[in-house]
Enzyme design. Structure first.
Site, mmCIF file in Angstrom:
data_model
loop_
_atom_site.group_PDB
_atom_site.id
_atom_site.type_symbol
_atom_site.label_atom_id
_atom_site.label_comp_id
_atom_site.label_asym_id
_atom_site.label_seq_id
_atom_site.Cartn_x
_atom_site.Cartn_y
_atom_site.Cartn_z
ATOM 1 N N ASP A 9 8.821 44.722 25.378
ATOM 2 C CA ASP A 9 9.396 44.754 26.980
ATOM 3 C C ASP A 9 8.385 45.183 28.146
ATOM 4 O O ASP A 9 7.101 45.455 27.685
ATOM 5 C CB ASP A 9 9.401 46.207 26.754
ATOM 6 C CG ASP A 9 10.352 47.214 27.824
ATOM 7 O OD1 ASP A 9 10.067 46.052 28.520
ATOM 8 O OD2 ASP A 9 10.824 48.290 28.302
ATOM 9 N N ASP A 33 15.220 40.553 34.747
ATOM 10 C CA ASP A 33 15.886 40.590 36.271
ATOM 11 C C ASP A 33 15.795 42.251 36.788
ATOM 12 O O ASP A 33 14.687 42.531 36.726
ATOM 13 C CB ASP A 33 16.185 39.940 36.649
ATOM 14 C CG ASP A 33 15.542 39.575 38.047
ATOM 15 O OD1 ASP A 33 15.306 40.307 38.531
ATOM 16 O OD2 ASP A 33 17.331 38.813 39.256
ATOM 17 N N THR A 117 16.032 31.195 29.494
ATOM 18 C CA THR A 117 17.070 31.245 28.223
ATOM 19 C C THR A 117 18.218 32.422 27.744
ATOM 20 O O THR A 117 18.610 32.207 27.361
ATOM 21 C CB THR A 117 15.924 31.316 27.128
ATOM 22 O OG1 THR A 117 16.197 32.862 26.777
ATOM 23 C CG2 THR A 117 14.884 30.566 26.937
#
Length: 166
Positions: A9, A33, A117
């Site tokens: 993460d 985001d 991606t």
């Protein structure tokens, strides 16, 4: 320059900067985001609002607020349109702009996600090769970590790094 990969993460990394795979508004969204905005807190959104957006292929820098990283570099990658709309160049430009901001702000350690991606649909293997090439060309003096959230994305990034070292 040192480049490595990590599965995990990105919002938990204590780096000088992490890169956000941002949209042009810089106001948060899904995927990495949204995770970065949630982890950083409302101050990040307020600073991003004041910036007023960012064109595709460029990047902007903010403070990290509630993140363990000092800065967030918001890189806006392209939406995949089949590969005929300059997507490769725009993606390379987003990495290049991020690295230029890092160097301008005396950032020594920076972590990148796989920009474009996710929901933007850029093919992961192609994006990883573009990312590694841009980093190798423009990250002199930096420690760069490419972060894959899951095992598959990490393996794709690891393979691109390994291929570049051959």
């Amino acid at each position: 320059m040192r480049i490595s990969t990590l599965q995990g993460d990105i919002t938990r990394l204590a780096m000088d900067a992490i890169v956000n795979a941002a949209n042009r508004t810089l106001l948060g969204g899904g995927g990495v985001d949204g995770a970065i905005h949630r982890a950083a807190g409302p101050e990040l959104l307020a600073e991003c609002r004041a910036i007023g957006g960012c064109p595709t292929g460029e990047a902007r820098i903010t403070r990290g607020y509630g993140l363990p990283a000092r800065y967030v570099i918001h890189a806006v990658g392209p939406v995949w349109q089949g590969g005929t709309a300059g997507e490769d160049d725009l993606l390379a430009s987003a990495y290049r702009h991020s690295l230029l901001l890092a160097q301008a702000h005396d950032i020594a350690r920076i972590a990148f996600p796989a920009i474009s991606t996710g929901i933007y649909g850029f093919p992961a293997e192609r994006a990883a090769r573009i990312a590694v090439a841009a980093i190798l060309d423009h990250a002199a003096g930096l420690e760069v970590i490419l972060v894959g959230f899951d095992a598959g994305s990490h393996a794709t990034l690891r393979q691109a790094v390994d291929e570049a070292r051959r």
